[in-house]
Scaffold this active site. Structure first.
Site, PDB file in Angstrom:
ATOM      1  N   THR A 121       0.823  -1.207   0.000  1.00 34.97           N
ATOM      2  CA  THR A 121       0.000   0.000   0.000  1.00 34.97           C
ATOM      3  C   THR A 121       0.861   1.263   0.000  1.00 34.97           C
ATOM      4  OG1 THR A 121      -1.412   1.315   1.481  1.00 34.97           O
ATOM      5  CG2 THR A 121      -0.141  -0.405   2.514  1.00 34.97           C
ATOM      6  N   ASP A 122       0.302   2.320  -0.559  1.00 40.84           N
ATOM      7  CA  ASP A 122       1.006   3.613  -0.518  1.00 40.84           C
ATOM      8  C   ASP A 122       1.107   4.157   0.908  1.00 40.84           C
ATOM      9  OD1 ASP A 122      -1.644   4.387  -0.087  1.00 40.84           O
ATOM     10  OD2 ASP A 122      -1.757   5.738  -1.825  1.00 40.84           O
ATOM     11  N   GLU A 123       0.352   3.562   1.847  1.00 41.44           N
ATOM     12  CA  GLU A 123       0.366   4.075   3.222  1.00 41.44           C
ATOM     13  C   GLU A 123       1.708   3.845   3.917  1.00 41.44           C
ATOM     14  OE1 GLU A 123      -3.213   3.547   5.492  1.00 41.44           O
ATOM     15  OE2 GLU A 123      -4.395   3.200   3.696  1.00 41.44           O
ATOM     16  N   TYR A 145      -1.618  -0.239  11.240  1.00 45.78           N
ATOM     17  CA  TYR A 145      -1.837  -0.968   9.972  1.00 45.78           C
ATOM     18  C   TYR A 145      -0.665  -0.762   9.027  1.00 45.78           C
ATOM     19  CZ  TYR A 145      -3.278  -1.440   5.085  1.00 45.78           C
ATOM     20  OH  TYR A 145      -3.295  -1.729   3.736  1.00 45.78           O
ATOM     21  N   LYS A 149       2.240  -3.309   7.568  1.00 50.01           N
ATOM     22  CA  LYS A 149       2.454  -3.516   6.120  1.00 50.01           C
ATOM     23  C   LYS A 149       3.908  -3.200   5.761  1.00 50.01           C
ATOM     24  CE  LYS A 149      -0.003  -4.513   3.222  1.00 50.01           C
ATOM     25  NZ  LYS A 149      -0.391  -5.846   2.673  1.00 50.01           N
TER      26      LYS A 149
HETATM   27  P1  NAD Z   1      -9.747  -7.174   2.782  1.00 51.19           P
HETATM   28  O1  NAD Z   1      -9.717  -6.899   4.239  1.00 51.19           O
HETATM   29  O2  NAD Z   1     -11.013  -6.952   2.007  1.00 51.19           O
HETATM   30  O3  NAD Z   1      -9.312  -8.698   2.507  1.00 51.19           O
HETATM   31  C1  NAD Z   1      -8.297  -9.317   3.237  1.00 51.19           C
HETATM   32  C2  NAD Z   1      -8.512 -10.823   3.132  1.00 51.19           C
HETATM   33  O4  NAD Z   1      -7.435 -11.480   3.819  1.00 51.19           O
HETATM   34  C3  NAD Z   1      -9.807 -11.306   3.794  1.00 51.19           C
HETATM   35  O5  NAD Z   1     -10.477 -12.212   2.938  1.00 51.19           O
HETATM   36  C4  NAD Z   1      -9.339 -12.007   5.065  1.00 51.19           C
HETATM   37  O6  NAD Z   1     -10.204 -13.051   5.484  1.00 51.19           O
HETATM   38  C5  NAD Z   1      -7.972 -12.509   4.636  1.00 51.19           C
HETATM   39  N1  NAD Z   1      -7.061 -12.742   5.750  1.00 51.19           N
HETATM   40  C6  NAD Z   1      -6.813 -11.918   6.800  1.00 51.19           C
HETATM   41  N2  NAD Z   1      -5.896 -12.478   7.625  1.00 51.19           N
HETATM   42  C7  NAD Z   1      -5.557 -13.668   7.061  1.00 51.19           C
HETATM   43  C8  NAD Z   1      -4.654 -14.695   7.425  1.00 51.19           C
HETATM   44  N3  NAD Z   1      -3.909 -14.625   8.546  1.00 51.19           N
HETATM   45  N4  NAD Z   1      -4.543 -15.782   6.612  1.00 51.19           N
HETATM   46  C9  NAD Z   1      -5.290 -15.871   5.475  1.00 51.19           C
HETATM   47  N5  NAD Z   1      -6.178 -14.933   5.105  1.00 51.19           N
HETATM   48  C10 NAD Z   1      -6.292 -13.840   5.874  1.00 51.19           C
HETATM   49  O7  NAD Z   1      -8.552  -6.330   2.166  1.00 51.19           O
HETATM   50  P2  NAD Z   1      -8.363  -5.706   0.707  1.00 51.19           P
HETATM   51  O8  NAD Z   1      -8.866  -4.325   0.703  1.00 51.19           O
HETATM   52  O9  NAD Z   1      -8.841  -6.671  -0.299  1.00 51.19           O
HETATM   53  O10 NAD Z   1      -6.778  -5.616   0.654  1.00 51.19           O
HETATM   54  C11 NAD Z   1      -6.009  -6.674   0.086  1.00 51.19           C
HETATM   55  C12 NAD Z   1      -4.555  -6.294   0.143  1.00 51.19           C
HETATM   56  O11 NAD Z   1      -4.358  -5.093  -0.596  1.00 51.19           O
HETATM   57  C13 NAD Z   1      -4.037  -6.005   1.555  1.00 51.19           C
HETATM   58  O12 NAD Z   1      -2.761  -6.558   1.683  1.00 51.19           O
HETATM   59  C14 NAD Z   1      -4.004  -4.491   1.642  1.00 51.19           C
HETATM   60  O13 NAD Z   1      -2.990  -4.075   2.518  1.00 51.19           O
HETATM   61  C15 NAD Z   1      -3.701  -4.127   0.208  1.00 51.19           C
HETATM   62  N6  NAD Z   1      -4.187  -2.815  -0.264  1.00 51.19           N
HETATM   63  C16 NAD Z   1      -5.500  -2.471  -0.088  1.00 51.19           C
HETATM   64  C17 NAD Z   1      -5.940  -1.240  -0.575  1.00 51.19           C
HETATM   65  C18 NAD Z   1      -7.373  -0.808  -0.443  1.00 51.19           C
HETATM   66  O14 NAD Z   1      -7.690   0.364  -0.738  1.00 51.19           O
HETATM   67  N7  NAD Z   1      -8.297  -1.670  -0.063  1.00 51.19           N
HETATM   68  C19 NAD Z   1      -5.045  -0.370  -1.214  1.00 51.19           C
HETATM   69  C20 NAD Z   1      -3.714  -0.770  -1.375  1.00 51.19           C
HETATM   70  C21 NAD Z   1      -3.295  -2.006  -0.889  1.00 51.19           C
HETATM   71  P1  TYD Z   2     -10.173   4.712   4.508  1.00 48.84           P
HETATM   72  O1  TYD Z   2     -11.170   4.209   3.519  1.00 48.84           O
HETATM   73  O2  TYD Z   2     -10.232   4.215   5.892  1.00 48.84           O
HETATM   74  O3  TYD Z   2      -8.757   4.467   3.848  1.00 48.84           O
HETATM   75  P2  TYD Z   2      -7.279   4.904   4.385  1.00 48.84           P
HETATM   76  O4  TYD Z   2      -6.661   3.606   4.737  1.00 48.84           O
HETATM   77  O5  TYD Z   2      -6.651   5.587   3.236  1.00 48.84           O
HETATM   78  O6  TYD Z   2      -7.392   5.819   5.538  1.00 48.84           O
HETATM   79  O7  TYD Z   2     -10.284   6.299   4.557  1.00 48.84           O
HETATM   80  C1  TYD Z   2     -10.126   7.080   3.382  1.00 48.84           C
HETATM   81  C2  TYD Z   2     -10.226   8.533   3.787  1.00 48.84           C
HETATM   82  O8  TYD Z   2     -11.535   8.801   4.283  1.00 48.84           O
HETATM   83  C3  TYD Z   2      -9.274   8.903   4.892  1.00 48.84           C
HETATM   84  O9  TYD Z   2      -8.805  10.254   4.710  1.00 48.84           O
HETATM   85  C4  TYD Z   2     -10.124   8.832   6.142  1.00 48.84           C
HETATM   86  C5  TYD Z   2     -11.479   9.266   5.630  1.00 48.84           C
HETATM   87  N1  TYD Z   2     -12.622   8.663   6.359  1.00 48.84           N
HETATM   88  C6  TYD Z   2     -13.586   9.488   6.915  1.00 48.84           C
HETATM   89  O10 TYD Z   2     -13.513  10.721   6.836  1.00 48.84           O
HETATM   90  N2  TYD Z   2     -14.636   8.906   7.572  1.00 48.84           N
HETATM   91  C7  TYD Z   2     -14.741   7.554   7.707  1.00 48.84           C
HETATM   92  O11 TYD Z   2     -15.718   7.082   8.339  1.00 48.84           O
HETATM   93  C8  TYD Z   2     -13.737   6.725   7.128  1.00 48.84           C
HETATM   94  C9  TYD Z   2     -13.814   5.225   7.241  1.00 48.84           C
HETATM   95  C10 TYD Z   2     -12.696   7.329   6.466  1.00 48.84           C
END
Ligand code: NAD
Ligand code: TYD
Length: 338
Positions: A121-123, A145, A149
């Site tokens: 993630t960019d975070e 978090y 990561k």
């Molecule tokens: P999500 O929470 O929707 O899915 C995570 C999945 O991992 C779930 O199905 C969960 O059951 C499984 N999981 C958790 N712990 C586990 C373990 N110990 N063993 C096996 N499975 C496990 O998350 P997401 O949004 O789909 O994110 C997927 C990946 O992408 C993550 O690594 C996250 O850091 C990264 N990512 C997410 C975003 C975003 O905006 N959602 C952006 C950039 C990177």
């Molecule tokens: P989020 O979806 O939690 O992603 P990130 O991991 O990037 O924080 O939040 C996206 C943006 O929205 C972030 O600036 C926090 C804001 N946010 C709110 O203002 N209210 C909310 O209830 C949530 C979940 C996020």
């Protein structure tokens, strides 16, 4: 190619499973997923006959070693992924995002020729107030978090440097689209708005994120898996910076709901003000997002409108307990958002 896709029942992982089945029908897929609160078998229901599914934990070496022994590549989506929950308790974040990553890396190293892709993630770069994070920038994670990561990313780097593991990392921006658990801001706002419930906006609503459509993000991951250079990191962004007020207005307008649903609530502790990545490197590899920002939001909002049983079963379950704990007091003392 034989793929092990971890976290394949989650948001991005399940979208990626669908992409591989469509784009590379010759590949075989095994998914391992712990089915935490964020994992949902319904996300894979339509393809369950075409994949092998293992209900397991990536930090469990016995299970992982057996699975990795039979594949050509591991794509690691599995993670604890929600910032607010990591602020409440980060134990599971350390176990999965750090220890789980290490368990997969060790298994991949023992499997000669295995490629390993870490979905990150960019975070991990922390907040950037100006400019854009590059892959060579120092990491400065600021939430439990993103710290977990970053720990995973550093382990991946170490397995490349120390042992020559064929490893690559993607660092994606905020991703939205079908099947996203409604704790992230966009599905939370869309589902609240559909029900006429308030949209809780942290702080002054000026925190900025870059929003990528999930299919585009999955295409980027797939390109890096197949064409990325070993040892490299690839940022995945779209250069569309929206603050939370912008996001809430887009959602409300698309649903025809009043902007008076916006509420300014007490900020998230340590809330990162802005993320923005330089994604020149993956553009040079051959990727660009195919969905405009309007398409990205429109498709996402329409999916939640037309798939209400999917999210209503989540929101009426354990999520309701988290929501009351995290937002109850915040919403009780909220200010109007406009
Ligand atoms: P999500 O929470 O929707 O899915 C995570 C999945 O991992 C779930 O199905 C969960 O059951 C499984 N999981 C958790 N712990 C586990 C373990 N110990 N063993 C096996 N499975 C496990 O998350 P997401 O949004 O789909 O994110 C997927 C990946 O992408 C993550 O690594 C996250 O850091 C990264 N990512 C997410 C975003 C975003 O905006 N959602 C952006 C950039 C990177
Ligand atoms: P989020 O979806 O939690 O992603 P990130 O991991 O990037 O924080 O939040 C996206 C943006 O929205 C972030 O600036 C926090 C804001 N946010 C709110 O203002 N209210 C909310 O209830 C949530 C979940 C996020």
């Amino acid at each position: 190619m034989k793929l092990l896709i971890t976290g394949g029942a989650g948001f991005i992982g399940s979208n990626y499973v669908h992409l591989v089945l469509e784009e590379h029908p010759e590949d075989s897929i095994t998914v391992i997923d712990k089915l935490t609160y964020a994992g949902n078998p319904a996300n894979l229901e339509d393809v369950q006959d075409r994949i092998s599914f293992v209900h397991g934990d990536i930090a469990d070496a016995d299970v992982v070693n057996d699975l990795v022994a039979g594949v050509d590549a591991v794509v690691n989506f599995a993670a604890e992924s929600h910032v607010d929950r990591s602020l409440e308790n980060s134990d599971d974040f350390i176990r999965t995002n750090v220890q789980g990553t290490k368990t997969l890396l060790k298994a991949a190293l023992d499997r000669a020729g295995c490629r390993y892709l870490q979905v990150s993630t960019d975070e991990v770069y922390g907040a950037v107030l100006t400019g854009h994070s590059r892959e060579t920038d120092a990491l400065d994670p600021r939430s439990p978090y993103s710290a977990a990561k970053a720990g995973g990313d550093l382990l991946v780097r170490s397995y490349f440097s120390s042992y020559g593991l064929d490893a690559v990392i993607t660092r994606g921006a905020n991703t939205i689209g079908p099947h996203q658990y409604p704790e992230k801001v966009v599905p939370l706002f869309v589902t609240n708005a559909i029900d006429g419930e308030p949209l809780p906006i942290y702080g002054d609503g000026q925190a900025v994120r870059d929003y990528v459509y999930v299919r585009d993000h999955c295409e980027a991951i797939d390109l890096v898996l197949r064409k990325g250079r070993a040892g490299e990191i690839y940022n995945v962004g779209a250069s569309r910076e929206l603050n939370t007020i912008d996001v809430s207005d887009r959602v409300l307008d698309l649903l025809g709901k009043p902007r008076t649903l916006k509420r300014l609530v007490t900020d998230r502790p340590g809330h990162d003000r802005r993320y923005s990545v330089d994604w020149t490197k993956i553009r040079e590899l051959g990727w660009t997002p195919r969905h405009s920002v309007d398409e990205t939001f429109d498709r996402t909002v329409r999916w939640y409108e037309t798939h209400q049983p999917w999210w209503r079963s989540i929101k009426s379950g354990d999520f309701a307990v988290f929501y009351e704990r995290w937002y109850g007091q915040r919403l009780a003392s909220a200010r109007a958002g406009e």
